[in-house]
Scaffold this active site. Structure first.
Site, PDB file in Angstrom:
ATOM      1  N   HIS A 173      -4.277   2.540  -7.848  1.00 53.64           N
ATOM      2  CA  HIS A 173      -4.231   1.107  -8.122  1.00 53.64           C
ATOM      3  C   HIS A 173      -2.811   0.781  -8.546  1.00 53.64           C
ATOM      4  O   HIS A 173      -2.226   1.519  -9.324  1.00 53.64           O
ATOM      5  CB  HIS A 173      -5.081   0.740  -9.333  1.00 53.64           C
TER       6      HIS A 173
ATOM      7  N   ASP B 102      -8.043  -0.609  -1.331  1.00 50.78           N
ATOM      8  CA  ASP B 102      -6.723  -1.242  -1.453  1.00 50.78           C
ATOM      9  C   ASP B 102      -6.814  -2.763  -1.401  1.00 50.78           C
ATOM     10  O   ASP B 102      -5.881  -3.429  -0.950  1.00 50.78           O
ATOM     11  CB  ASP B 102      -5.754  -0.760  -0.351  1.00 50.78           C
TER      12      ASP B 102
ATOM     13  N   GLN C 286     -12.691   3.315  -4.442  1.00 52.21           N
ATOM     14  CA  GLN C 286     -12.498   3.011  -3.018  1.00 52.21           C
ATOM     15  C   GLN C 286     -13.373   1.826  -2.605  1.00 52.21           C
ATOM     16  O   GLN C 286     -14.197   1.376  -3.382  1.00 52.21           O
ATOM     17  CB  GLN C 286     -12.862   4.229  -2.166  1.00 52.21           C
TER      18      GLN C 286
ATOM     19  N   LYS D 262      -8.012  -4.414  -6.195  1.00 53.39           N
ATOM     20  CA  LYS D 262      -8.955  -4.321  -7.321  1.00 53.39           C
ATOM     21  C   LYS D 262      -8.235  -4.044  -8.630  1.00 53.39           C
ATOM     22  O   LYS D 262      -8.633  -4.532  -9.679  1.00 53.39           O
ATOM     23  CB  LYS D 262      -9.960  -3.180  -7.097  1.00 53.39           C
TER      24      LYS D 262
HETATM   25  P1  GDP Z   1      -6.364  -1.477  -5.182  1.00 59.53           P
HETATM   26  O1  GDP Z   1      -6.480   0.005  -5.070  1.00 59.53           O
HETATM   27  O2  GDP Z   1      -7.553  -2.171  -4.605  1.00 59.53           O
HETATM   28  O3  GDP Z   1      -6.047  -1.943  -6.557  1.00 59.53           O
HETATM   29  O4  GDP Z   1      -5.165  -1.929  -4.282  1.00 59.53           O
HETATM   30  P2  GDP Z   1      -3.657  -1.397  -4.294  1.00 59.53           P
HETATM   31  O5  GDP Z   1      -3.141  -1.373  -5.660  1.00 59.53           O
HETATM   32  O6  GDP Z   1      -3.509  -0.189  -3.471  1.00 59.53           O
HETATM   33  O7  GDP Z   1      -2.975  -2.545  -3.429  1.00 59.53           O
HETATM   34  C1  GDP Z   1      -2.895  -3.795  -3.825  1.00 59.53           C
HETATM   35  C2  GDP Z   1      -1.431  -4.196  -3.810  1.00 59.53           C
HETATM   36  O8  GDP Z   1      -1.343  -5.569  -3.595  1.00 59.53           O
HETATM   37  C3  GDP Z   1      -0.712  -3.951  -5.123  1.00 59.53           C
HETATM   38  O9  GDP Z   1       0.620  -3.625  -4.869  1.00 59.53           O
HETATM   39  C4  GDP Z   1      -0.813  -5.289  -5.836  1.00 59.53           C
HETATM   40  O10 GDP Z   1       0.218  -5.504  -6.753  1.00 59.53           O
HETATM   41  C5  GDP Z   1      -0.713  -6.225  -4.683  1.00 59.53           C
HETATM   42  N1  GDP Z   1      -1.428  -7.479  -4.830  1.00 59.53           N
HETATM   43  C6  GDP Z   1      -2.634  -7.701  -5.431  1.00 59.53           C
HETATM   44  N2  GDP Z   1      -2.988  -8.994  -5.284  1.00 59.53           N
HETATM   45  C7  GDP Z   1      -2.008  -9.589  -4.564  1.00 59.53           C
HETATM   46  C8  GDP Z   1      -1.823 -10.900  -4.036  1.00 59.53           C
HETATM   47  O11 GDP Z   1      -2.647 -11.794  -4.213  1.00 59.53           O
HETATM   48  N3  GDP Z   1      -0.684 -11.121  -3.315  1.00 59.53           N
HETATM   49  C9  GDP Z   1       0.242 -10.164  -3.079  1.00 59.53           C
HETATM   50  N4  GDP Z   1       1.305 -10.473  -2.358  1.00 59.53           N
HETATM   51  N5  GDP Z   1       0.096  -8.910  -3.554  1.00 59.53           N
HETATM   52  C10 GDP Z   1      -1.013  -8.628  -4.273  1.00 59.53           C
END
Ligand code: GDP
Length: 440
Positions: free
Chosen positions: A41, A13, A224, A16
């Site tokens: 994601h 999370d 992950q 990515k």
């Molecule tokens: P992933 O599985 O690693 O892609 O992560 P997730 O999608 O579960 O969580 C990342 C969340 O953070 C998503 O809702 C993104 O839109 C949000 N996000 C990503 N980068 C940023 C950031 O720089 N700032 C903020 N506020 N939100 C972000």
């Protein structure tokens, strides 16, 4: 020509999805190498939100091909549903999605086995998403699993399925599982799924290697985070696959010699879903603030994430097992209001200070974090897209993380949108993305 692995440096999370989506226009192919449909994601394009579970986020870029590699386990029902949802949102899915013929298939009885094993007395509850992913990997390693190619092969599928079903029936009886399972119906249903998926299934290892020979660039997307890797993570609170960088090679059939760079994605703080050791967890009000500001709830499950402070020993550990060339720090904006930002700089285990990651669950649980406080910036960084535009204290924080972890921070993210990102000029990341020579 660069082939790059982008993966989570913490417990997943890390954002990515956004990063891979952002970088994917620099690549011809985005390939996933492990995990299943538990790895959500979230990607925002303008105000449209896309939640991807199994399909690589490269699918959102016209012209980019998305590959689901052999290391992934696939629930065909979930895959078909995700394709329908994406198509409903206007995303084209056709020849741009390839699925490995060697990826293993998840069946409904895998979910049952997972629930059963989680509920048993004296089992450490791992807190899985109960989507049958772990038991499917168990069947893979136990050499009784069914792969995509088998599912498509009418000649052999029935026999393979019936043999596997018999195994599960014996297990269910042994463990006195009451839930009825209609195996014949499942088999018929999976034959229908097979017809639906057939056009996309291919020898993706061959496809990827031919693409590399043809000068195309591949972005490998970890699902992950490293700390959930079956070997290198906080075992047994891990996933059942190789989430670390090495998994990109085994999970796609592309050799390590073809990989040009490895990039870790980390939040400016840290979160974890489910149970398991979490040395720098913040259980007070500050943790609540991060959860609220960072919207730290699971993309697939909606579960609240546990929140804590940036953990230097953990990051140094994941940097070592992955060999990070560069680090991307996401969600810097979530820390905007804090007066002081604690950073975990060392561990104390049984009274002894260490910077090493212990191997046992007991020692991991016993870690007392050693914190150092960094000054906050108390001004909005939301949407800043130039490194020089960050407040000085925010730049200090980034430089501090860089010097403590020993890995360059090549990119900082200040919001969920593609534009809310900065790639640092002169960084290794800039070179890997091929931006340097274009005078970006
Ligand atoms: P992933 O599985 O690693 O892609 O992560 P997730 O999608 O579960 O969580 C990342 C969340 O953070 C998503 O809702 C993104 O839109 C949000 N996000 C990503 N980068 C940023 C950031 O720089 N700032 C903020 N506020 N939100 C972000």
């Amino acid at each position: 020509m660069s082939n790059v692995i982008v993966l989570g440096a913490q417990w997943g999370d890390e954002g990515k999805g956004k990063i891979v989506d952002l970088f994917s226009d620099r690549f011809d192919i985005v390939a996933r190498y492990q995990g299943g449909h538990n790895a959500g994601h979230t990607v925002f394009i303008g105000s449209t939100k896309y939640v991807l579970k199994l399909i690589p986020s490269g699918i959102l870029r016209p012209g980019v091909k998305a590959v689901i590699g052999n290391g992934v386990v696939i629930d065909p029902a979930a895959l078909i549903q995700e394709m329908q949802t994406l198509r409903g949102a206007g995303v084209e899915i056709g020849g741009n999605l390839l699925i490995s013929d060697r990826a293993h298939v998840i069946f409904p009885f895998h979910r049952l086995i997972e629930k059963m094993s989680e509920a048993r007395e004296n089992r450490i509850p791992i807190g899985t998403t109960s989507r049958g992913i772990g038991p499917c990997y168990e069947d893979k390693i136990g050499r009784r699993g069914i792969r995509m190619a088998d599912l498509l092969d009418r000649e052999s599928f029935r026999l393979l399925f019936d043999t596997l079903a018999e195994d599960k029936q014996i297990l269910a009886e042994t463990f006195q599982l009451e839930e009825p399972v209609d195996y014949a119906r499942i088999r018929d249903q999976y034959e229908q799924y097979a017809d639906c998926i057939r056009p996309m299934v291919a020898d993706t290892a061959r496809f990827l290697n031919e693409a590399i020979r043809g000068g195309q660039r591949i972005l490998f997307e970890g699902a992950q985070g490293t700390m959930l890797d079956i070997d290198h993570g906080t075992y047994p609170f891990v996933t059942s696959s190789s989430a670390a960088a090495g998994g990109a090679c085994t999970g796609t059939g592309v050799a390590p010699t073809k990989i040009d760079g490895i990039v870790g994605v980390s939040k400016a703080y840290i979160t974890r879903v489910g149970s398991g050791p979490f040395p720098s967890e913040s259980l007070d009000e500050a943790g609540e603030t991060i959860r609220a500001r960072g919207n730290e709830f699971g993309a697939v499950t909606g579960r609240p994430r546990r929140c804590g402070w940036f953990d230097v020993p953990l990051l140094r550990y994941t940097a070592t097992v992955n060999g990070f060339d560069s680090l991307i720090i996401t969600k810097l904006d979530v820390l905007d209001e804090l007066e002081e930002i604690p950073v975990c700089v060392a561990y104390r285990v049984d009274g002894v200070e260490t910077s090493e990651m212990p191997a046992t669950f007991r020692a991991m649980q016993a870690i007392e974090p050693v914190f150092e406080n960094r000054p906050g910036w108390r001004t909005s960084t939301k949407g800043i897209s130039r490194y020089g535009g960050l407040p000085p204290a925010a730049r200090d924080y980034i430089q501090y993380l860089e010097s403590r972890t020993g890995v360059e921070v090549g990119c900082v993210s200040t919001g969920p949108e593609r534009t809310e990102t900065m790639i640092r000029s002169g960084s290794r990341l800039e070179a890997l993305l091929g931006l340097a020579q274009e005078g970006h």
